[in-house]
Design a protein around this motif. Structure first.
Motif, short mmCIF file in Angstrom:
data_model
loop_
_atom_site.label_atom_id
_atom_site.label_comp_id
_atom_site.label_asym_id
_atom_site.label_seq_id
_atom_site.Cartn_x
_atom_site.Cartn_y
_atom_site.Cartn_z
N ALA A 139 0.83 -1.21 0.00
CA ALA A 139 0.00 0.00 0.00
C ALA A 139 0.86 1.26 0.00
CB ALA A 139 -0.92 -0.01 1.21
N ILE A 140 1.94 1.27 0.77
CA ILE A 140 2.79 2.45 0.88
C ILE A 140 3.42 2.79 -0.47
CG2 ILE A 140 4.97 3.30 1.86
CD1 ILE A 140 4.19 1.75 4.43
N ILE A 141 3.92 1.80 -1.17
CA ILE A 141 4.55 2.06 -2.46
C ILE A 141 3.56 2.67 -3.44
CG2 ILE A 141 5.55 0.92 -4.49
CD1 ILE A 141 7.06 -0.91 -2.59
N LYS A 142 2.34 2.16 -3.45
CA LYS A 142 1.31 2.75 -4.32
C LYS A 142 1.00 4.18 -3.91
CE LYS A 142 -0.88 -1.72 -5.28
NZ LYS A 142 -2.04 -2.60 -5.01
N LEU A 143 0.91 4.41 -2.61
CA LEU A 143 0.57 5.75 -2.12
C LEU A 143 1.65 6.77 -2.46
CD1 LEU A 143 -0.88 4.70 1.35
CD2 LEU A 143 -2.17 5.87 -0.46
N VAL A 144 2.92 6.43 -2.19
CA VAL A 144 3.98 7.42 -2.42
C VAL A 144 4.23 7.63 -3.92
CG1 VAL A 144 5.07 6.99 -0.20
CG2 VAL A 144 5.87 5.76 -2.23
N ARG A 145 3.73 6.74 -4.76
CA ARG A 145 3.85 6.93 -6.20
C ARG A 145 2.61 7.59 -6.79
NH1 ARG A 145 7.07 1.26 -7.74
NH2 ARG A 145 9.04 1.91 -6.76
N GLY A 146 1.74 8.10 -5.90
CA GLY A 146 0.63 8.92 -6.35
C GLY A 146 -0.68 8.20 -6.60
N GLU A 147 -0.77 6.94 -6.25
CA GLU A 147 -2.01 6.19 -6.48
C GLU A 147 -2.98 6.39 -5.33
OE1 GLU A 147 -1.57 2.09 -7.67
OE2 GLU A 147 0.47 2.45 -8.42
N THR A 148 -4.28 6.20 -5.64
CA THR A 148 -5.32 6.17 -4.62
C THR A 148 -5.59 4.71 -4.28
OG1 THR A 148 -6.33 8.21 -5.42
CG2 THR A 148 -7.71 6.76 -4.09
N VAL A 149 -5.60 4.41 -2.98
CA VAL A 149 -5.66 3.02 -2.54
C VAL A 149 -6.91 2.77 -1.70
CG1 VAL A 149 -4.49 1.19 -1.23
CG2 VAL A 149 -3.15 2.87 -2.53
N THR A 150 -7.67 1.77 -2.09
CA THR A 150 -8.75 1.23 -1.28
C THR A 150 -8.43 -0.23 -0.99
OG1 THR A 150 -10.43 2.73 -2.17
CG2 THR A 150 -11.21 0.67 -1.19
N SER A 151 -8.31 -0.55 0.29
CA SER A 151 -7.90 -1.91 0.66
C SER A 151 -8.42 -2.24 2.04
CB SER A 151 -6.36 -2.02 0.63
OG SER A 151 -5.94 -3.27 1.13
N LYS A 152 -9.07 -3.38 2.15
CA LYS A 152 -9.46 -3.89 3.46
C LYS A 152 -8.54 -5.07 3.75
CE LYS A 152 -13.39 -5.06 6.37
NZ LYS A 152 -13.02 -3.99 7.31
N GLY A 153 -7.44 -4.78 4.41
CA GLY A 153 -6.44 -5.79 4.65
C GLY A 153 -6.70 -6.59 5.90
N ALA A 154 -5.75 -7.44 6.24
CA ALA A 154 -5.90 -8.28 7.42
C ALA A 154 -5.80 -7.47 8.71
CB ALA A 154 -4.82 -9.36 7.40
N ASN A 159 -9.61 3.63 2.70
CA ASN A 159 -10.75 3.99 1.86
C ASN A 159 -10.39 5.20 1.00
OD1 ASN A 159 -12.59 2.04 2.93
ND2 ASN A 159 -12.78 3.30 4.78
N ASN A 160 -10.22 4.97 -0.29
CA ASN A 160 -9.84 6.06 -1.20
C ASN A 160 -8.69 6.88 -0.62
OD1 ASN A 160 -11.76 5.50 -3.24
ND2 ASN A 160 -13.35 6.48 -1.99
N ALA A 161 -7.70 6.19 -0.12
CA ALA A 161 -6.58 6.86 0.56
C ALA A 161 -5.56 7.37 -0.44
CB ALA A 161 -5.91 5.89 1.53
N ARG A 162 -5.06 8.56 -0.21
CA ARG A 162 -3.97 9.10 -1.02
C ARG A 162 -3.15 10.03 -0.14
NH1 ARG A 162 -8.65 11.55 -3.04
NH2 ARG A 162 -8.77 13.81 -2.72
N VAL A 163 -1.90 10.22 -0.52
CA VAL A 163 -1.02 11.05 0.29
C VAL A 163 -1.45 12.51 0.19
CG1 VAL A 163 0.96 9.51 0.22
CG2 VAL A 163 0.63 11.17 -1.62
N HIS A 164 -1.16 13.23 1.25
CA HIS A 164 -1.53 14.64 1.32
C HIS A 164 -0.66 15.49 0.39
CE1 HIS A 164 -3.54 18.00 3.15
NE2 HIS A 164 -2.42 18.52 3.62
N LEU A 165 0.60 15.09 0.23
CA LEU A 165 1.54 15.82 -0.62
C LEU A 165 2.07 14.91 -1.70
CD1 LEU A 165 3.69 17.60 2.14
CD2 LEU A 165 1.87 18.64 0.76
N PHE A 166 2.18 15.41 -2.90
CA PHE A 166 2.86 14.65 -3.95
C PHE A 166 4.35 14.68 -3.65
CE2 PHE A 166 4.21 13.72 -8.34
CZ PHE A 166 3.37 12.64 -8.59
#
Length: 391
Positions: A139-154, A159-166
């Motif tokens: 999830a972190i790699i996707k987020l820091v590369r600018g992706e929006t992530v929705t994941s219900k992990g273990a 939920n539609n998570a994205r980093v605050h700063l590019f």
């Protein structure tokens, strides 16, 4: 040794004896980054631990934030963030903020969490920490590369998570995963094409697995359409050097026994002790290749040994310790910068070539110089004669 210049740095867990002032110890951890910056080292890494008293940095991100304001050019990393302790969005946001604050000088290492007492205080099953790290890192790699992530992990939900700063660095800040004996670090590094931080490269078990785990990373990378670059491979080992072996041995009497006692308490059950009972600590560590306590020449032998076992790698990091007092510790890093770094980075190759040319041709060169001096004196005598005739 390598097709590219070897980088040099320090891995600061840190290790500080429990009777030492934590305030002073933390200040020295920052001062060490300043010293290494001045000496031309390339990297410093700060660890994360939450128990047991010796390794007292709880937030490597705080250390980076302070150190980047005190240094000019050295890169500073988390060595490492224990991902099983944090929500991945919080980690990703701290990474991108520090990336901006450091203007690209920050690096980010990740691991599952080393101390079982840390996990126990948070109710985390130690057996699940590697899986938790792998899930979080994805999830972190996707987020820091600018992706929006929705994941219900273990163990977390996004939920539609994205980093605050590019991120300041593109496509992302440098990412590195910790690796020791098991192939898990190599598998993760290969999956994402990120760097590896071999935190125990000189220990017997880890040393034997150096080339193997790198091959694991390359095989997984090829299967994942990624590329492993040896420049992104870092090896860590303890080292204290002085002008003589005798002085180095005397220096480490200050704190090596306290460090060995602590390391004996936190080593996994069944693991070989760093120093067998009854053997001199320095003799044992030098015999097995675990540490260098000696001269710059001994440090050179250790790096050549690691290169032979691993092949190409990008950086050697001193495992920072308080084996010696502060003044002797600083001198150790200075001696390494003066006499070891140039050997592996070809810093003096032009100087050496010039000096060899002088040695081979000194008679002819000095004869030519003497002839030139004679001409100059002769001209002066002529000038004096001319001036005398005019007077």
């Amino acid at each position: 040794m390598t097709a590219f210049p070897l980088r040099h740095g320090a891995f600061i867990a840190p290790f500080h004896a429990i009777e030492d002032s934590p305030t002073i110890a933390l200040r020295r951890d920052l001062e060490l980054a300043v010293l290494l910056d001045q000496l031309g080292y390339h990297e410093v890494w700060y660890g994360e631990h939450h128990s047991l008293g010796f390794e007292i940095i709880s937030s490597p991100e705080l250390m980076i934030a302070a150190a980047i304001e005190m240094t000019k050019r050295i890169r500073i990393g988390t060595g490492v963030i224990s991902l099983s302790y944090h929500n991945p969005l919080m980690v990703a946001n701290r990474i991108t903020q520090l990336d901006h604050m450091a203007m690209g000088r920050a690096m980010f290492g990740f691991g599952p969490g080393m101390l079982p007492t840390d996990a126990n205080m948070m109710g985390i099953d130690s057996l699940k920490q590697r899986d938790m790290m792998a899930e979080s890192l994805d999830a972190i790699i996707k987020l820091v590369r600018g992706e929006t992530v929705t994941s219900k992990g273990a163990w977390f939900t996004l939920n539609n998570a994205r980093v605050h700063l590019f991120p300041y660095s593109q496509p992302s800040p440098e990412l590195v995963v910790a690796s020791a004996v098991t192939p898990s670090g190599g598998m993760i590094a290969g999956k994402y094409g990120i760097g590896m931080l071999c935190v125990a490269a000189t220990q017997e078990g880890s040393y034997a697995k150096l080339g193997t785990n790198w091959e694991v990373a390359k095989r997984v990378a090829a299967d994942s359409n990624q590329t492993m670059r040896p420049e992104a491979l870092r090896l860590v080992g303890p080292m204290h050097i002085a002008e003589t072996r005798e002085q180095a041995r005397q220096n480490v009497r200050f704190g090596v026994e306290k460090w060995l006692t602590y390391m004996g308490l936190v080593r996994p059950l069944g693991a070989k002790p760093i120093v067998p009972p009854g053997e001199d600590p320095v003799d044992a560590m030098m015999r097995t290749g675990y540490a260098v306590v000696g001269t710059p020449d001994d440090a050179i032998v250790q790096l050549e040994r690691l290169s032979k076992q691993q092949g190409q790698f990008g950086a050697f990091l001193h495992l920072a310790t308080d084996w010696a007092n502060w003044e002797a510790t600083k001198q150790s890093y200075e001696l390494y910068a003066r006499f070891v770094v140039p050997r592996f980075n070809n810093t003096n190759r032009f100087r050496e070539a010039s000096y060899e040319e002088l040695q081979a041709n000194s008679v002819d060169l000095m004869a030519a110089r003497q002839a030139g001096d004679s001409v100059a004196f002769a001209k002066w005598e002529e000038k004096k004669k001319e001036m005398a005739e005019k007077s």
